[in-house]
Design an enzyme around this catalytic site. Structure first.
Site, mmCIF file in Angstrom:
data_model
loop_
_atom_site.group_PDB
_atom_site.id
_atom_site.type_symbol
_atom_site.label_atom_id
_atom_site.label_comp_id
_atom_site.label_asym_id
_atom_site.label_seq_id
_atom_site.Cartn_x
_atom_site.Cartn_y
_atom_site.Cartn_z
ATOM 1 C CG ASP A 128 -10.706 5.661 45.692
ATOM 2 O OD1 ASP A 128 -10.624 5.137 46.812
ATOM 3 O OD2 ASP A 128 -11.020 5.027 44.662
ATOM 4 C CG MET A 170 -10.880 0.683 50.297
ATOM 5 S SD MET A 170 -12.558 0.551 49.632
ATOM 6 C CE MET A 170 -12.722 -1.238 49.554
ATOM 7 C CG HIS A 262 -15.953 -3.738 49.817
ATOM 8 N ND1 HIS A 262 -14.854 -4.568 49.860
ATOM 9 C CD2 HIS A 262 -16.176 -3.467 48.503
ATOM 10 C CE1 HIS A 262 -14.429 -4.809 48.628
ATOM 11 N NE2 HIS A 262 -15.218 -4.149 47.791
ATOM 12 C CD GLN A 264 -12.127 2.327 53.930
ATOM 13 O OE1 GLN A 264 -11.348 3.272 53.821
ATOM 14 N NE2 GLN A 264 -11.801 1.100 53.562
#
Length: 332
Positions: A128, A170, A262, A264
Site C-alpha cells: 500500500d 488494493m 491478492h 498484487q
C-alpha cells in the site's frame, strides 16, 4: 549480537530478500546470530522459533511471501503481552528485534520500544506504500507492476468489445497503487479514497472516451467512495463491481470489472523491491548495532536513513492533490 526477526501483517514480495540481507551482513561482518520468529508477533508471544542462518536464507532472494510466516496478532492487546515478549527475548538472550511490518505491525513495535523498552528496529513493508517517513515500502513496486500489466492487457479486450473495463486495485485507505498503475497503464480515470469521486463526472469521462473511438479503463482503489458515500456492497465483490454496474446503467455502455486482489501481493518480487529490501536489511543491522531502538529504516531519494517509528506510523501517508492532478490530465 543475537538478533530476533519477525514479519507481521500482510505478506508482500521482497520480504525474503530483506531477511536474507539482514542475516548475511550480520553474520559476515559482525559475527551476529539470528533467531526467526514464526507468524509475526504470535511467534514471539508463543516462543515459536526457527533457525535463521546463512544456509536458511540461501536462494530466497527471488521468492515471494515470507519464509517466517506472518499474522495480524496485536501483542499490546494480548494480556501480559509486552512482558511475554520480554521473557521470550530474554530466554533466547536476544539483544534486538528487527520487525518487518506494515503500519499496524510497526505501530506495535513503536509502542513496545518507546513505552516498554523493548529493543525494536522497524523495516517498512506493504504494497500500500502508506507508511510516512519513507518514499517507498517493500512490496509496492511489485504490486504496481502487476496492476500495470493487468491494465495493459485489459486495454486490448476492452477495445475489441467496445466495453468499459473497471480495474479494482488494493490500497487499504490510500490510493498509491491506483495512482501509479493508472498513470503507467494509461487509465482514463483513476479513483482513490483521498478524493471522493462524482459518479456523473466518471460517466462523462467514459462517454467522452467512447466519442474518441476508444474503450475506457477506469482504475479504482478498493476503498474509494463517491461523494456522499452511500455505496451498498451487499452481494457484490467490492466497489469495483458497484462502479461497473453504475457506469453501465448510466451510460448504456457494457462494463466489466476485474478485481486484482491478492495477486498484487503474491509471486516473485520485482528487481526494484529486491534492491530496496536488500538495502533495508543491510541498514537494519547497522541500526541494531547502533542501539537505534524505536527507529525505522527508510528510503529518502536514493539514501537509506532512519526515522522514528512512532512518527512514521502516526497516520497513513496519503496521495496529495498535486500527485493526483498528474493523473487527471489523462481523464476522459
Amino acid at each position: 549480537m543475537r538478533i530476533g526477526v519477525l514479519t507481521g501483517g500482510s505478506d508482500c514480495p521482497g520480504l525474503n530478500a530483506g531477511i536474507r540481507a539482514l542475516v548475511r551482513k550480520g553474520v559476515q561482518e559482525h559475527g551476529d546470530s539470528f533467531v526467526g520468529f514464526r507468524d509475526g508477533w504470535l511467534g514471539v508471544l508463543g516462543d515459536n522459533t526457527v533457525p535463521l542462518d546463512i544456509p536458511a536464507v540461501r536462494g530466497t532472494l527471488p521468492r515471494g511471501g515470507t519464509i517466517l510466516g506472518s499474522s495480524r496478532t496485536d501483542p499490546v492487546a494480548v494480556p501480559d503481552g509486552p512482558d511475554r515478549i520480554r521473557r521470550t527475548l530474554d530466554a533466547h538472550r536476544l539483544d534486538a528485534l528487527v520487525v518487518f511490518g506494515g503500519i499496524n505491525t510497526l505501530a506495535r513495535a513503536a509502542v513496545l520500544a518507546d513505552r516498554y523498552g523493548i529493543p525494536c528496529v522497524g523495516v517498512p513493508k506493504t504494497i500500500d506504500n502508506d507508511i510516512a517517513g519513507t518514499d517507498y515500502t517493500i512490496g509496492f513496486d511489485t504490486a504496481v507492476n502487476v496492476a500495470t500489466e493487468a491494465i495493459d492487457r485489459l486495454h486490448t479486450t476492452a477495445e475489441s468489445h467496445k466495453r468499459v473495463l473497471v480495474v479494482e486495485v488494493m490500497g487499504r485507505s490510500t490510493g498509491w497503487i491506483a495512482v501509479h498503475a493508472g498513470l503507467a497503464g494509461g487509465a482514463n480515470c483513476v479513483l482513490i479514497p483521498e478524493r471522493p469521486f462524482d459518479l456523473d463526472e466518471v460517466c462523462a469521462h467514459v462517454t467522452s472516451r467512447f466519442r474518441a473511438t476508444y474503450s475506457p479503463i477506469v482504475v479504482v482503489a478498493d476503498s474509494a467512495q463517491p461523494r456522499g458515500g452511500g455505496v451498498e456492497l451487499e452481494g457484490l465483490s467490492g466497489v469495483g463491481e458497484w462502479l461497473g454496474n453504475a457506469i453501465e446503467h448510466r451510460t448504456g455502455h457494457e462494463a466489466r470489472t476485474t478485481v486484482l486482489g491478492h495477486i498484487q501481493r503474491g509471486g516473485t518480487p520485482s528487481p526494484q523491491d529486491r534492491w530496496l529490501a536488500t538495502r533495508f536489511g543491510l541498514h537494519a543491522v547497522d541500526a541494531a548495532h547502533d542501539g537505534a531502538w524505536g527507529s525505522m529504516v527508510a528510503l529518502r531519494g536514493t539514501d537509506i536513513v532512519r526515522t522514528p517509528l512512532a512518527a512514521a506510523v502516526a497516520a497513513p501517508k496519503c496521495v496529495d492533490a498535486a500527485r493526483y492532478a498528474e493523473n487527471e490530465i489523462f481523464f476522459g
